[in-house]
Design an enzyme around this catalytic site. Structure first.
Site, mmCIF file in Angstrom:
data_model
loop_
_atom_site.group_PDB
_atom_site.id
_atom_site.type_symbol
_atom_site.label_atom_id
_atom_site.label_comp_id
_atom_site.label_asym_id
_atom_site.label_seq_id
_atom_site.Cartn_x
_atom_site.Cartn_y
_atom_site.Cartn_z
ATOM 1 N N HIS A 37 1.153 -1.291 -0.133
ATOM 2 C CA HIS A 37 -0.023 -0.057 0.484
ATOM 3 C C HIS A 37 1.147 1.195 -0.383
ATOM 4 O O HIS A 37 0.650 2.278 0.013
ATOM 5 C CB HIS A 37 -1.057 -0.196 1.157
ATOM 6 N N GLN A 155 -9.265 -6.861 -11.693
ATOM 7 C CA GLN A 155 -9.755 -5.609 -10.595
ATOM 8 C C GLN A 155 -8.998 -4.044 -11.415
ATOM 9 O O GLN A 155 -9.636 -3.009 -11.403
ATOM 10 C CB GLN A 155 -8.853 -5.498 -8.684
ATOM 11 N N SER A 188 -2.555 -7.916 2.257
ATOM 12 C CA SER A 188 -3.238 -8.204 3.805
ATOM 13 C C SER A 188 -3.693 -9.625 4.619
ATOM 14 O O SER A 188 -3.270 -9.497 5.953
ATOM 15 C CB SER A 188 -4.405 -7.381 3.858
HETATM 16 P P1 AMP Z 1 -6.436 -4.222 -0.621
HETATM 17 O O1 AMP Z 1 -6.331 -3.466 -0.004
HETATM 18 O O2 AMP Z 1 -5.576 -5.332 -0.566
HETATM 19 O O3 AMP Z 1 -7.988 -4.145 -1.151
HETATM 20 O O4 AMP Z 1 -5.793 -3.622 -1.542
HETATM 21 C C1 AMP Z 1 -5.307 -1.965 -2.153
HETATM 22 C C2 AMP Z 1 -4.439 -1.986 -2.845
HETATM 23 O O5 AMP Z 1 -3.420 -1.736 -2.779
HETATM 24 C C3 AMP Z 1 -5.506 -2.545 -4.260
HETATM 25 O O6 AMP Z 1 -5.108 -1.220 -5.434
HETATM 26 C C4 AMP Z 1 -4.263 -2.990 -4.403
HETATM 27 O O7 AMP Z 1 -3.816 -3.966 -5.775
HETATM 28 C C5 AMP Z 1 -2.990 -2.614 -3.736
HETATM 29 N N1 AMP Z 1 -2.452 -3.828 -2.860
HETATM 30 C C6 AMP Z 1 -2.016 -4.630 -2.641
HETATM 31 N N2 AMP Z 1 -0.724 -5.358 -1.988
HETATM 32 C C7 AMP Z 1 -0.033 -4.673 -3.552
HETATM 33 C C8 AMP Z 1 0.775 -5.189 -3.333
HETATM 34 N N3 AMP Z 1 1.517 -5.902 -3.011
HETATM 35 N N4 AMP Z 1 2.105 -4.115 -4.302
HETATM 36 C C9 AMP Z 1 0.936 -3.072 -5.160
HETATM 37 N N5 AMP Z 1 -0.050 -3.110 -4.742
HETATM 38 C C10 AMP Z 1 -0.555 -3.585 -3.767
#
Ligand code: AMP
Length: 282
Positions: A37, A155, A188
């Site tokens: 994030h 997504q 997460s």
């Molecule tokens: P989430 O909280 O998992 O819904 O993720 C929120 C945003 O962070 C989304 O756009 C995810 O694709 C991005 N994200 C989560 N993990 C990663 C990662 N390891 N690398 C890059 N972006 C991430």
């Protein structure tokens, strides 16, 4: 670090920034923040003086009640994680009511078919939930640009179509996947893995790297068979799907075409924890 909880608070903050002619970057998240994030936030900060990070576990995008219930919620830790950014970053942590009003339901979208493959097949209704929550958030926050990780590549492509369907005046930027040193994509959900699962999970990226290395030397079907065979040898990780797809329309590769870009996509269960990853192949 400012945390705003209500629609009227966020709308007021956004109006203030717009009056000062400051552009707004937006990073939507479900919290339990990690370096993945942070990499999005840092990219956003390079382009905008003010960033809103939403922390909202969106009920309509979960097709599995236990996954929703067990999703980590760590607003206190998330707040201190973001405190290094000072007043340039503000958190929006609304309740479902602030987003949906009294009826927590998802709108039904037609994303041109890309919603029906991979994550869409295995998580029915998931992308309607994603589209609905982002449509609400984009309208409340009115960002100039929103940042999404390629970690959730399907997504990201859905969101690009969403802004066209909803005619929303913002640009969408994809950001590279942030990984641990051992290759495991940060997520997460990793917080729920046992020590043993954490040691096994980097196998997912190792497998993707080998597919990338072999890309062009065998058919998509043979790549798939090879991946399936690798996971059979590794009973702690359960392969849900593996696909090689065109990055634009996400249709599975049958015959490789010149000038087209492809990625390999994978979903794997470690116990009851579902992990996804993907890699650019050319
Ligand atoms: P989430 O909280 O998992 O819904 O993720 C929120 C945003 O962070 C989304 O756009 C995810 O694709 C991005 N994200 C989560 N993990 C990663 C990662 N390891 N690398 C890059 N972006 C991430």
């Amino acid at each position: 670090m400012t945390i705003l909880y209500t629609r009227s608070e966020i709308e007021k903050k956004v109006s203030e920034k717009k009056q000062q002619n400051l552009s707004i970057g937006f990073v939507p998240t479900m919290g339990a923040l990690h370096e993945g994030h942070a990499s999005l936030i840092e990219l956003a900060l390079k382009k905008h003086p003010f960033i809103i990070v939403s922390v909202f576990v969106n009920p309509t995008q979960f097709n599995n009640a236990s996954d929703l219930e067990k999703y980590p919620r760590t607003l206190k830790e998330d707040t201190s994680f973001l405190s290094v950014y000072g007043s340039k970053v503000c958190i929006y942590a609304p309740s479902p009511k602030e987003i949906y009003g009294s009826k927590i339901i998802a709108k039904q979208y037609n994303f041109g078919g890309i919603e029906n493959v991979m994550e869409g097949t295995h998580r029915p209704g998931h992308f309607d939930g994603v589209g609905t929550v982002l449509n609400h958030l984009f309208r409340q926050i009115r960002p100039d640009e929103a940042f999404f990780g390629e970690k959730d590549f399907q997504q990201l492509q859905i969101v690009r179509r969403l802004v066209k369907i909803e005619k929303l005046p913002l640009s969408i930027t994809g950001c590279p996947i942030h990984r641990q040193e051992n290759g495991l994509a940060m997520s997460s959900r990793n917080a729920r893995l046992t020590q043993e699962q954490l040691e096994k999970a980097p196998f997912i990226y190792k497998t993707l790297l080998q597919v990338k290395n072999d890309f062009g030397t065998k058919s998509a079907l043979n790549h798939k068979k090879w991946v399936q065979a690798q996971f059979k040898k590794n009973p702690d990780l359960n392969l849900e799907y593996f696909e090689i797809s065109n990055i634009k329309n996400l249709s599975p590769l049958s015959r490789k075409r010149k000038h087209q870009k492809y990625r390999a996509f994978i979903a794997v269960y470690a116990g009851e924890i579902r992990l996804i990853d993907n890699i650019a192949l050319n």
